[in-house]
Design a protein around this motif. Structure first.
Motif, PDB file in Angstrom:
ATOM      1  N   VAL A 107      -4.941   4.931  -5.371  1.00 29.40           N
ATOM      2  CA  VAL A 107      -4.361   4.200  -4.241  1.00 29.40           C
ATOM      3  C   VAL A 107      -5.286   3.081  -3.780  1.00 29.40           C
ATOM      4  CG1 VAL A 107      -3.554   4.369  -1.878  1.00 29.40           C
ATOM      5  CG2 VAL A 107      -3.178   6.239  -3.425  1.00 29.40           C
ATOM      6  N   VAL A 108      -6.559   3.394  -3.655  1.00 28.97           N
ATOM      7  CA  VAL A 108      -7.495   2.396  -3.133  1.00 28.97           C
ATOM      8  C   VAL A 108      -8.211   1.665  -4.260  1.00 28.97           C
ATOM      9  CG1 VAL A 108      -7.936   3.200  -0.815  1.00 28.97           C
ATOM     10  CG2 VAL A 108      -9.061   4.312  -2.710  1.00 28.97           C
TER      11      VAL A 108
ATOM     12  N   CYS B 113      -8.938  -1.262  -6.163  1.00 31.87           N
ATOM     13  CA  CYS B 113      -8.683  -2.665  -5.787  1.00 31.87           C
ATOM     14  C   CYS B 113      -7.901  -3.386  -6.860  1.00 31.87           C
ATOM     15  CB  CYS B 113      -9.967  -3.429  -5.493  1.00 31.87           C
ATOM     16  SG  CYS B 113     -11.447  -2.485  -5.480  1.00 31.87           S
TER      17      CYS B 113
ATOM     18  N   PRO C 152      -5.850  10.660  -6.913  1.00 34.86           N
ATOM     19  CA  PRO C 152      -5.428  10.099  -5.622  1.00 34.86           C
ATOM     20  C   PRO C 152      -6.124   8.785  -5.292  1.00 34.86           C
ATOM     21  CG  PRO C 152      -6.142  12.376  -5.356  1.00 34.86           C
ATOM     22  CD  PRO C 152      -6.229  12.070  -6.785  1.00 34.86           C
ATOM     23  N   LEU C 153      -7.361   8.636  -5.772  1.00 37.95           N
ATOM     24  CA  LEU C 153      -8.113   7.422  -5.428  1.00 37.95           C
ATOM     25  C   LEU C 153      -7.565   6.166  -6.104  1.00 37.95           C
ATOM     26  CD1 LEU C 153     -11.839   8.444  -5.198  1.00 37.95           C
ATOM     27  CD2 LEU C 153     -10.360   7.637  -3.409  1.00 37.95           C
TER      28      LEU C 153
ATOM     29  N   VAL D  79       0.842  -1.199   0.000  1.00 35.18           N
ATOM     30  CA  VAL D  79       0.000   0.000   0.000  1.00 35.18           C
ATOM     31  C   VAL D  79       0.874   1.245   0.000  1.00 35.18           C
ATOM     32  CG1 VAL D  79      -1.668   1.315   1.342  1.00 35.18           C
ATOM     33  CG2 VAL D  79      -1.979  -1.121   1.042  1.00 35.18           C
TER      34      VAL D  79
ATOM     35  N   LEU E 170      -3.934  -3.046  -6.117  1.00 37.11           N
ATOM     36  CA  LEU E 170      -3.500  -3.888  -4.997  1.00 37.11           C
ATOM     37  C   LEU E 170      -3.767  -5.360  -5.311  1.00 37.11           C
ATOM     38  CD1 LEU E 170      -2.274  -3.663  -2.186  1.00 37.11           C
ATOM     39  CD2 LEU E 170      -4.560  -3.703  -1.250  1.00 37.11           C
TER      40      LEU E 170
END
Lengths: 193, 231
Positions: B106-107, B109, B103-104, B73, B112
């Motif tokens: 990052v999350v 899915c 920025p989103l 992360v 990751l």
């Protein structure tokens, strides 16, 4: 007082996290097969989202801006959220084992819920005070829970309905979500910012 | 070589982030009011996915399994910070349109997910191919949905491409129906859900037809042979 009520209604209904801002769609589609699990996910998210928005406001105001390192915002906020989720999980497990059993599996999922991260970022872009931030987070979490439960209810009925085979499952789910979004657009008429 | 081709087609279509895995839906819905926005978002995500896959595959022997998720992360968050600043500096118009959704990443899915499912177990080259293919598959989905919404909503395709992505993209701009009255619903949030629902149904219909053809062929490879077998 009116201001606070407006923030609460505005974030919960008019600018609904899921249906107007398109945040948190993964749990919205993934965990909405049953009303019970939707409610559990909603409650866990409410807890984390409210805290995350408030704590990230504090971090922004008292760490990032004074030290002039606002470019590290993304890193700082994701750390805050991950730590909060971990902390919440530990706290709930100690404090209330029954609640932990109900929420347990949903808690780790929240770290990658973009509603939490997105609302934390949106909040610091606006000139909110601490109390307003708290309400901003809580209101949007309420909106998330409301839509989750409504959609889960619809999907429970949908499971029994006769849907053409090509549309069964996910496609009809999205179309129903579209109709729900259409209904929520009615709230735009409310005199709330 | 063959192995890379398999990874590539798998990422691009067979295991497409949106149409098969149903991940990364939030940016997909939010930015696809035009095909141009979809293209910009897709390319930004592809860049991050490629870099994160390579970085994580390169570091995979130094990261102990217990702390891998936080480390992933943090690595992804650093890469996204770089992408965020780069887009703000060089493609400022695009930055204003995509706003929160950079920025989103990052999350997202999908990023990751690939780090955990693929890059943490594979050598750097394979991870790079996988990241590129997954990213391009995602871009394809974004352009498809953005294109559908834009055509239905305002009868243009890739409007403002030169403004958002630079002059070299000006050739993409087309207007399909001059003086189109507009169909606002498609550009508003409900339109995103409806278009994705119909596209998923369309994909399933295509797959079913292909499946039927395959079973028919398997049962009856060619009519003449079938007749001899029956005799």
């Amino acid at each position: 007082m009116r201001d606070y009520l407006f923030i609460l209604l505005g974030t919960a209904l008019v600018n609904n996290v899921v249906l107007a801002r398109f945040l948190g769609l993964c749990p919205f589609m993934g965990v909405s097969n049953k009303v019970d699990s939707a409610l559990g996910m909603g409650m866990a998210t409410t807890f984390v989202l409210t805290l995350a928005v408030a704590v990230s406001w504090l971090v922004e105001r008292y760490v990032l801006i004074p030290l002039d390192i606002a470019f590290l915002r993304i890193l700082a906020f994701i750390l805050v959220i991950a730590a909060l989720v971990q902390f919440t999980e530990m706290f709930v497990r100690k404090a209330s084992p029954t609640l932990y059993q109900a929420l347990g599996i949903y808690l780790p999922l929240i770290t990658t819920n973009c509603a939490v991260f997105g609302m934390a970022l949106l909040n610091v872009q606006q000139p909110h005070s601490f109390l307003q931030s708290l309400l901003f987070g809580f209101g949007s979490a309420l909106g998330f829970t409301l839509v989750m439960v409504l959609f889960a209810g619809l999907r429970e009925r949908l499971a029994l309905a006769e849907v053409p085979e090509t549309f069964a499952g996910a496609p009809i789910g999205f179309i129903v979500a579209g109709l729900l979004a259409l209904a929520f657009m009615g709230f735009v008429g409310l005199p709330v910012k | 070589m063959n192995q890379y081709r398999g990874i590539f087609t798998e990422g691009l279509w067979g295991n497409n982030v949106v149409f098969t895995q149903m991940l990364a839906l939030c940016p997909l819905m939010a930015v696809t009011t035009t095909a141009t926005n979809g293209l910009g978002m897709g390319l930004a995500t592809t860049g991050v996915l490629l870099a994160s896959n390579m970085l994580i595959a390169g570091c995979r022997n130094f990261i102990t399994p217990d702390v891998r998720i936080p480390v992933f992360v943090l690595l992804i968050a650093s890469l996204v910070t770089l992408a965020d600043m780069a887009i703000n500096a060089w493609l400022h118009e695009l930055y204003k349109v995509l706003g929160l959704f950079i920025p989103l990443i990052v999350v997202n899915c999908a990023v990751l997910g690939r780090a955990e499912a693929f890059a943490s177990k594979q050598p750097v080259q394979a991870a790079a191919v996988d990241g590129l293919a997954m990213g391009l598959g995602y871009t394809l989905a974004l352009i498809l949905i953005g294109g559908c919404r834009e055509i239905l909503g305002s009868a243009t395709l890739f409007a403002h491409a030169s403004l958002l992505l630079g002059d070299s993209f000006a050739f993409l701009e087309t207007t399909l129906i001059p003086q189109y009255k507009g169909f606002l619903l498609m550009l508003l949030p409900p339109g995103g859900f409806l278009v994705l629902g119909f596209l998923l149904a369309g994909k399933r219909a295509l797959e079913r037809r292909a499946q039927q053809r395959k079973t028919r062929l398997a049962m009856n490879p060619n009519p003449a042979a079938g007749q001899t077998a029956a005799l």
